[in-house]
Structures are given as C-alpha cells and as structure tokens.
Design an enzyme around this catalytic site. Structure first.
Site, PDB file in Angstrom:
ATOM      1  N   SER A 144      47.960  64.941  55.879  1.00 53.13           N
ATOM      2  CA  SER A 144      47.371  65.051  57.224  1.00 53.13           C
ATOM      3  C   SER A 144      46.236  64.045  57.355  1.00 53.13           C
ATOM      4  O   SER A 144      45.600  63.682  56.357  1.00 53.13           O
ATOM      5  CB  SER A 144      46.801  66.458  57.422  1.00 53.13           C
ATOM      6  OG  SER A 144      45.989  66.508  58.583  1.00 53.13           O
ATOM      7  N   TYR A 157      40.926  73.126  54.290  1.00 51.11           N
ATOM      8  CA  TYR A 157      42.209  72.572  54.750  1.00 51.11           C
ATOM      9  C   TYR A 157      42.231  71.056  54.529  1.00 51.11           C
ATOM     10  O   TYR A 157      43.142  70.509  53.903  1.00 51.11           O
ATOM     11  CB  TYR A 157      42.471  72.904  56.228  1.00 51.11           C
ATOM     12  CG  TYR A 157      43.742  72.221  56.715  1.00 51.11           C
ATOM     13  CD1 TYR A 157      44.984  72.615  56.229  1.00 51.11           C
ATOM     14  CD2 TYR A 157      43.693  71.145  57.609  1.00 51.11           C
ATOM     15  CE1 TYR A 157      46.152  71.962  56.619  1.00 51.11           C
ATOM     16  CE2 TYR A 157      44.848  70.494  58.008  1.00 51.11           C
ATOM     17  CZ  TYR A 157      46.075  70.912  57.516  1.00 51.11           C
ATOM     18  OH  TYR A 157      47.219  70.259  57.893  1.00 51.11           O
TER      19      TYR A 157
HETATM   20  P1  NDP Z   1      54.334  75.287  61.267  1.00 52.41           P
HETATM   21  O1  NDP Z   1      53.378  76.432  61.142  1.00 52.41           O
HETATM   22  O2  NDP Z   1      55.141  75.179  62.493  1.00 52.41           O
HETATM   23  O3  NDP Z   1      55.299  75.269  59.981  1.00 52.41           O
HETATM   24  C1  NDP Z   1      54.816  75.535  58.697  1.00 52.41           C
HETATM   25  C2  NDP Z   1      55.977  75.778  57.749  1.00 52.41           C
HETATM   26  O4  NDP Z   1      55.436  75.985  56.428  1.00 52.41           O
HETATM   27  C3  NDP Z   1      56.798  77.004  58.106  1.00 52.41           C
HETATM   28  O5  NDP Z   1      58.162  76.721  57.974  1.00 52.41           O
HETATM   29  C4  NDP Z   1      56.377  78.042  57.057  1.00 52.41           C
HETATM   30  O6  NDP Z   1      57.482  78.881  56.713  1.00 52.41           O
HETATM   31  C5  NDP Z   1      56.046  77.132  55.861  1.00 52.41           C
HETATM   32  N1  NDP Z   1      55.167  77.802  54.920  1.00 52.41           N
HETATM   33  C6  NDP Z   1      53.867  78.144  55.087  1.00 52.41           C
HETATM   34  N2  NDP Z   1      53.423  78.827  54.007  1.00 52.41           N
HETATM   35  C7  NDP Z   1      54.479  78.901  53.141  1.00 52.41           C
HETATM   36  C8  NDP Z   1      54.664  79.490  51.861  1.00 52.41           C
HETATM   37  N3  NDP Z   1      53.683  80.141  51.225  1.00 52.41           N
HETATM   38  N4  NDP Z   1      55.877  79.380  51.269  1.00 52.41           N
HETATM   39  C9  NDP Z   1      56.877  78.744  51.901  1.00 52.41           C
HETATM   40  N5  NDP Z   1      56.772  78.162  53.115  1.00 52.41           N
HETATM   41  C10 NDP Z   1      55.579  78.258  53.719  1.00 52.41           C
HETATM   42  O7  NDP Z   1      53.423  73.971  61.061  1.00 52.41           O
HETATM   43  P2  NDP Z   1      53.773  72.407  61.062  1.00 52.41           P
HETATM   44  O8  NDP Z   1      55.216  72.169  61.178  1.00 52.41           O
HETATM   45  O9  NDP Z   1      52.863  71.761  62.021  1.00 52.41           O
HETATM   46  O10 NDP Z   1      53.237  72.034  59.608  1.00 52.41           O
HETATM   47  C11 NDP Z   1      54.047  71.478  58.601  1.00 52.41           C
HETATM   48  C12 NDP Z   1      53.166  70.660  57.668  1.00 52.41           C
HETATM   49  O11 NDP Z   1      52.564  69.608  58.418  1.00 52.41           O
HETATM   50  C13 NDP Z   1      52.024  71.438  57.030  1.00 52.41           C
HETATM   51  O12 NDP Z   1      51.888  71.032  55.694  1.00 52.41           O
HETATM   52  C14 NDP Z   1      50.813  71.019  57.849  1.00 52.41           C
HETATM   53  O13 NDP Z   1      49.619  71.108  57.120  1.00 52.41           O
HETATM   54  C15 NDP Z   1      51.185  69.582  58.139  1.00 52.41           C
HETATM   55  N6  NDP Z   1      50.502  68.994  59.290  1.00 52.41           N
HETATM   56  C16 NDP Z   1      50.532  69.576  60.532  1.00 52.41           C
HETATM   57  C17 NDP Z   1      49.872  69.003  61.587  1.00 52.41           C
HETATM   58  C18 NDP Z   1      49.784  69.635  62.932  1.00 52.41           C
HETATM   59  O14 NDP Z   1      48.882  69.264  63.713  1.00 52.41           O
HETATM   60  N7  NDP Z   1      50.687  70.551  63.288  1.00 52.41           N
HETATM   61  C19 NDP Z   1      49.192  67.706  61.428  1.00 52.41           C
HETATM   62  C20 NDP Z   1      49.189  67.194  60.089  1.00 52.41           C
HETATM   63  C21 NDP Z   1      49.846  67.803  59.085  1.00 52.41           C
HETATM   64  P3  NDP Z   1      57.407  80.477  56.537  1.00 52.41           P
HETATM   65  O15 NDP Z   1      56.247  80.978  57.339  1.00 52.41           O
HETATM   66  O16 NDP Z   1      58.743  80.958  57.015  1.00 52.41           O
HETATM   67  O17 NDP Z   1      57.228  80.659  55.063  1.00 52.41           O
HETATM   68  C1  8X3 Z   2      46.468  69.015  61.074  1.00 47.88           C
HETATM   69  C2  8X3 Z   2      45.642  67.961  61.735  1.00 47.88           C
HETATM   70  O1  8X3 Z   2      43.434  67.469  62.768  1.00 47.88           O
HETATM   71  O2  8X3 Z   2      44.540  69.473  63.505  1.00 47.88           O
HETATM   72  O3  8X3 Z   2      46.700  68.633  59.770  1.00 47.88           O
HETATM   73  O4  8X3 Z   2      43.522  69.386  61.325  1.00 47.88           O
HETATM   74  S1  8X3 Z   2      44.219  68.628  62.348  1.00 47.88           S
END
Ligand code: NDP
Ligand code: 8X3
Length: 251
Positions: free
Chosen positions: A136, A149
């Site tokens: 991120s 985070y």
């Molecule tokens: P979502 O919340 O939509 O998806 C997160 C996914 O992670 C879900 O499928 C969830 O599945 C899975 N997950 C969380 N905890 C666990 C666990 N303990 N075991 C297995 N699976 C897990 O978020 P995003 O798609 O936005 O996020 C995906 C990635 O992108 C993350 O790593 C996030 O930090 C990163 N990211 C997101 C950004 C944003 O602004 N959205 C920006 C930058 C990075 P389930 O709950 O079914 O286990």
């Molecule tokens: C998620 C990006 O800026 O919302 O990884 O924390 S931010």
C-alpha cells in the site's frame, strides 16, 4: 501463457476482481478466504477453473497443510498473489486497540509470509514463478492513524525487496503493488461495519476500483519471464501525498 494462480483474500475487493480476471484469461485460480459462502459463490461463477480454499492466513499450520494438499489439477502454482489483508481502526496510537494491532500484524505480515513460504520452495525448484505482494502507499507515506497498518505495509514492501535479493538467479519474480485509495470492503472492515464512515472516506472523490488493480496485477503476471515489474505505486488521479491530514483531494 495461462497457468495457475493463487489469490489470497479472493472473497472481496481486489482479490475477487483478480480471481475473476485471471479466470477470464483462461488461468486456473485457487482463491482463498475465510468466508466459505463467498468462495462457493465464486466456484459457481468460475466453474472448473476455480478451486475454493477456505483458509485463515493467520493460522500457520493450516496454511502449510492447505497448500501441501492442493489437488494435482491445481499444482504447481505459477503465481501467488498475496492480497489478503486489512486495516483496523484509525485512532491515534495511544487510543488504538492492541488487539487490532496484533490482528493486522498477524494477517498483513505473518499471513503473507506463511503463504509465501508455503509456495516459494517449489517455485525455486522449478526455476520459475511469481510472487505478487499487495502492499500500500500507506507503507510509503505516513498519515495520522495509519500507525500499525502503514507499518505492516512497509514490511510488505521491504520484504518484497529482500525476497528479490534472495531469489536473484532463480528465475522467480517478485512484484510489490502499492495502491492508494480504492473502494472495496476495506473501509467497512477498518471502521468495524460502519457504512457511514466507510462512505465518508470516498465521498467527493473518484477512487481506484478493484478491477483497476486486477488489470495491473494481470499485466505484471503476463510480462515475459525475463521482465520483473518490481514495484508499482498507483493512486487515483485525484489523490496526492503531502503534509495534509487526508490524502484525498476533494473534486
Ligand atoms: P477487502 O476488505 O475488500 O478484501 C480483503 C480480503 O482479505 C477479503 O477477501 C478477506 O477475506 C481477506 N482477508 C482478510 N483477513 C484475512 C484472513 N485472516 N485470512 C484470510 N483472508 C483474509 O479489501 P481490499 O480488496 O481493498 O484489500 C485487499 C488488499 O489490498 C489488502 O491487503 C489491503 O491492505 C490492500 N490495499 C487496499 C487498499 C484500499 O484502499 N482498499 C489500498 C492499498 C492496499 P475473508 O474476510 O473472507 O477472510
Ligand atoms: C490503503 C490505503 O491510504 O487508505 O492501504 O490507508 S490508505
């Protein structure tokens, strides 16, 4: 050059869109997550191309066992997309919950390296493979309330870089993807189910979409084997960094 991809956290957001994208391009997809009903939904949608793997990435034994027991039709894994992750809370450090901090470390850091460890040895043996880590911009730039985070994502970014060093000469690629604001269930999880707080994060801006990231991830995986797209920092056009409390600029 379709192959086999494993996407962790395929039940929502970036992971789901990435699973769908690879399947559409003819790849076989192993999708993991804790929500079995959503994995079953994907299995119905994607059919025989999809292998649902119910898994909590924080469970070290379960991760090792699950990957060791993959069916023949879904091995060897060519690409691992380490996407499962979460943010919890945006309180300043002194008010934040230690349980939340532990959960982020266990998921974003330990879960990511458990999954990597489970598949990397085989990639090295075969002299090919690709680990794509979803980090991120929060790991590159600090912001108030980003405390653990952002630090967990800084780990992911540095781990990717160190992995490339270890993997030098093996033929295995590593790509670190560093997205900015993207609308998914991310903020709903961060704010413990508050739709109002989640909506407020994206109000008045045009965030990235899970499909934008799926395109980028698929592109990185589709490059010829001698090309490693090492780091990709991507933000919505309306976002920038600077000495502001929020990253987002109002439209
Ligand atoms: P979502 O919340 O939509 O998806 C997160 C996914 O992670 C879900 O499928 C969830 O599945 C899975 N997950 C969380 N905890 C666990 C666990 N303990 N075991 C297995 N699976 C897990 O978020 P995003 O798609 O936005 O996020 C995906 C990635 O992108 C993350 O790593 C996030 O930090 C990163 N990211 C997101 C950004 C944003 O602004 N959205 C920006 C930058 C990075 P389930 O709950 O079914 O286990
Ligand atoms: C998620 C990006 O800026 O919302 O990884 O924390 S931010």
């Amino acid at each position: 050059m379709a192959g086999i991809v494993c996407v962790t956290g395929a039940t929502s957001g970036i992971g789901r869109a990435t699973a769908e994208r690879f399947a559409k391009e003819g790849w076989k997809v192993i999708g993991t997550g804790r929500r079995a009903d959503r994995l079953q939904g994907l299995a119905v949608e994607l059919g025989a191309f999809f292998y649902p793997l119910e898994l909590d990435v924080r469970d070290r034994e379960a991760v090792a066992k699950a990957f060791a027991a993959l069916p023949d039709a879904f091995t060897p894994v060519d690409v691992l997309v380490n996407n499962a992750g979460l943010a919890l809370g945006r309180e300043p450090a002194w008010d934040a919950s230690l349980d939340d901090w532990d959960n982020m470390v266990d998921t974003n850091i330990k879960g990511l390296y458990y999954c990597t460890k489970a598949l990397l040895g085989d990639m090295v043996k075969r002299g090919r493979g690709h680990v794509i880590n979803i980090s991120s911009i929060a790991g590159n730039y600090s912001y108030p309330g980003g405390n653990v985070y952002g630090s967990s994502k800084a780990f992911v970014t540095h781990f990717s870089s160190n992995l490339r060093g270890d993997l030098h000469g093996t033929g295995v690629r590593v790509t670190n993807v560093e997205p900015g604001m993207l609308e998914s269930e991310f903020s709903l999880v961060r704010f413990k189910g508050s739709q109002e707080k989640s909506d407020a994060v994206y109000k008045g801006m045009d965030p990235l979409t899970p499909e934008d990231l799926a395109d980028i991830i698929f592109y990185a995986a589709s490059l010829p084997a001698h090309v490693d797209l090492c780091r990709i920092e991507v933000m919505p056009t309306c976002q920038s960094t600077g000495p502001t409390r929020a990253f987002a600029k109002e439209k």
